[in-house]
Design a protein around this motif. Sequence first.
Motif, PDB file in Angstrom:
ATOM      1  N   PRO A 153       0.780  -1.335  -0.057  1.00 54.80           N
ATOM      2  CA  PRO A 153      -0.081   0.084   0.154  1.00 54.80           C
ATOM      3  C   PRO A 153       0.825   1.294   0.046  1.00 54.80           C
ATOM      4  O   PRO A 153       0.297   2.430  -0.415  1.00 54.80           O
ATOM      5  CB  PRO A 153      -0.925  -0.289   1.243  1.00 54.80           C
ATOM      6  N   ILE A 154       2.084   1.200   0.677  1.00 53.45           N
ATOM      7  CA  ILE A 154       2.804   2.580   0.801  1.00 53.45           C
ATOM      8  C   ILE A 154       3.875   2.722  -0.532  1.00 53.45           C
ATOM      9  O   ILE A 154       3.750   3.902  -1.017  1.00 53.45           O
ATOM     10  CB  ILE A 154       3.811   2.130   2.006  1.00 53.45           C
ATOM     11  N   LEU A 155       4.190   1.690  -1.056  1.00 55.37           N
ATOM     12  CA  LEU A 155       4.749   1.997  -2.374  1.00 55.37           C
ATOM     13  C   LEU A 155       4.496   1.597  -3.616  1.00 55.37           C
ATOM     14  O   LEU A 155       4.375   2.063  -4.679  1.00 55.37           O
ATOM     15  CB  LEU A 155       6.475   1.390  -2.043  1.00 55.37           C
ATOM     16  N   LEU A 156       4.256   0.109  -3.589  1.00 52.52           N
ATOM     17  CA  LEU A 156       4.143  -0.612  -4.938  1.00 52.52           C
ATOM     18  C   LEU A 156       2.729  -0.106  -5.772  1.00 52.52           C
ATOM     19  O   LEU A 156       2.776   0.362  -6.709  1.00 52.52           O
ATOM     20  CB  LEU A 156       3.764  -1.963  -4.716  1.00 52.52           C
ATOM     21  N   VAL A 157       1.651  -0.010  -4.979  1.00 51.05           N
ATOM     22  CA  VAL A 157       0.491   0.464  -5.754  1.00 51.05           C
ATOM     23  C   VAL A 157       0.332   1.877  -6.261  1.00 51.05           C
ATOM     24  O   VAL A 157       0.148   2.232  -7.223  1.00 51.05           O
ATOM     25  CB  VAL A 157      -1.001   0.132  -4.843  1.00 51.05           C
ATOM     26  N   PRO A 158       0.959   2.938  -5.118  1.00 51.66           N
ATOM     27  CA  PRO A 158       0.918   4.245  -5.774  1.00 51.66           C
ATOM     28  C   PRO A 158       2.056   4.398  -6.754  1.00 51.66           C
ATOM     29  O   PRO A 158       1.642   5.265  -7.533  1.00 51.66           O
ATOM     30  CB  PRO A 158       1.425   4.795  -4.385  1.00 51.66           C
ATOM     31  N   LYS A 159       3.219   3.887  -6.754  1.00 52.33           N
ATOM     32  CA  LYS A 159       3.985   4.243  -7.684  1.00 52.33           C
ATOM     33  C   LYS A 159       4.044   3.288  -9.139  1.00 52.33           C
ATOM     34  O   LYS A 159       4.347   3.978  -9.814  1.00 52.33           O
ATOM     35  CB  LYS A 159       5.396   3.819  -7.016  1.00 52.33           C
ATOM     36  N   LEU A 160       3.613   1.989  -8.877  1.00 52.45           N
ATOM     37  CA  LEU A 160       3.958   1.025 -10.238  1.00 52.45           C
ATOM     38  C   LEU A 160       2.215   0.783 -10.594  1.00 52.45           C
ATOM     39  O   LEU A 160       2.258   0.407 -11.746  1.00 52.45           O
ATOM     40  CB  LEU A 160       4.387   0.055  -9.467  1.00 52.45           C
ATOM     41  N   GLY A 161       1.261   0.682  -9.853  1.00 54.69           N
ATOM     42  CA  GLY A 161       0.112   0.363 -10.128  1.00 54.69           C
ATOM     43  C   GLY A 161       0.130  -1.431 -10.242  1.00 54.69           C
ATOM     44  O   GLY A 161       1.002  -1.861  -9.738  1.00 54.69           O
TER      45      GLY A 161
END
Length: 504
Positions: A153-161
């Motif tokens: 939730p912190i890095l992967l979804v916001p930055k990569l989708g």
Amino acid sequence: MRSKRRLLLASVFVAANCGLVYELLAGALSSYLLGDSITQFSLVIGVFLSAMGLGAWLSKFIERRLLRAFILLEAAVGVVGGFSAVALYAAFTYADVYTPYLFLVGGTVGVLVGAEIPLLIRILKDDGPLKATISDVFAVDYAGALAASLLFPILLVPKLGLMMTGFLFGALNVAVAGVVVWAFRDRLGRVQELYAWCLAAFLLLVGGAVSSQQLVGFFEAERYEDEIIYSKRTPYQQITLTRWRNDVRLFLNGQLQLSTIDEHRYHESLVHPAMSVHGNVQRVLILGGGDGMALREVYKYASVRDAVVVDLDPEMTRLFAENSLLRDLNGGSINDSRTTIVNEDAMNYLRKTQDFFDVIIMDLPDPNDIAVGKLYTKDFFHFASRRLRSNGVLVSQATSPFYAREAFWCIVNTMRASVGTRSVSAYHAYVPSFGEWGFSIATKLPIDPSALSVSVPTRFLNEGTVRGLFAFPKDLGPIATSLNRLDDQVLVRLYEKGWKRFNF
């Protein structure tokens, strides 16, 4: 030998990361596509865990060349898990029923992931005491799961989708397989064949990653009838804009939010009765409404000194402030000097703010899952009413009294039970893109529809139509319902029940 043991334990850490990420991908994507996050995550967790148990049981039938089996298993997990988001998106686009495909994809990944740990324990059992091996493997496995749960939730979804995240972790699985081949090349036969399998899997995932945006665009084009002019996955939702001639439509997570052909009917009906009842509005709070359309109607009143718009997703307010087409549609209201934008959860904002308002407008999405359903609970309406000045007005959209009659009156009844001595009234308007649409309004004194007037320029409402909004035919009239509470969101169930009757 100790260094190779550490390498295999490190592979457990990576595999645990990847396995949990695939599980989170399936749950998040299903929630985005279908709503009802509790149901979707419950299904995904149940399918994954049971499939992992099946995979662990099946692993006992692998009796020879365990290391080779582990390497091929890692490559297979990488490919299947890496493409899992693509497969689920395709199923949602083309299949009549989505859930069986969720079970198929989740079950396949779960079986493969479930076989990893038993194989590794058997591989490592000759390198030390069994109790130490089991302890080490499970400790590293759980640590990897923790890392994935934080990163997702912190890095992967916001930055990569979602899709790119799937391909990245699929590639990590395959990379683990390749590193193990290299480290144990002296114990493995036909090493070149294993390298070839790993390379083929890696290239397949790289190709998927490179084309991920095109894949998303292709599936979206299949789902929407009109030309897509904007599409972006944010940490909170999928925002899509389509256009056909003069009709621009906004979709959030695939659900229609507005059509420029008739949005004025909805937004005028939402805003002007409340403004008319109050008579001298100076401060306005809009919860939701990041498109600025309701705010456009508010600023037609010269008495308004300032307005606060609380919308969770900063991409929404940025898009409707910066895009020239959308800015023209909302009259530049987001950029108005009187506007304050707050990108925060609406309930958190109401609990923290010390400000008071003349009118509070709830322009929120329909309560199709508990994340939104909480915004129509007794607690939420109570928090909102506490931020009203003594003669303040609270108004909320309340879904369709035709398609979801029980859900509509549940919202009205819940507001009535939550706002103290204020009077609560229901009204409705016809919006062609949505059908009959309902609203709930809380005022200091009971509303006299005959006293309502419209003193600003409008396209839909006049004095006759605004007074007629409060009359309900028999088949849409009041009914008794349970109240919507945080600990029992009956509204979400009533909403689903109503709309499913019409195959929505």
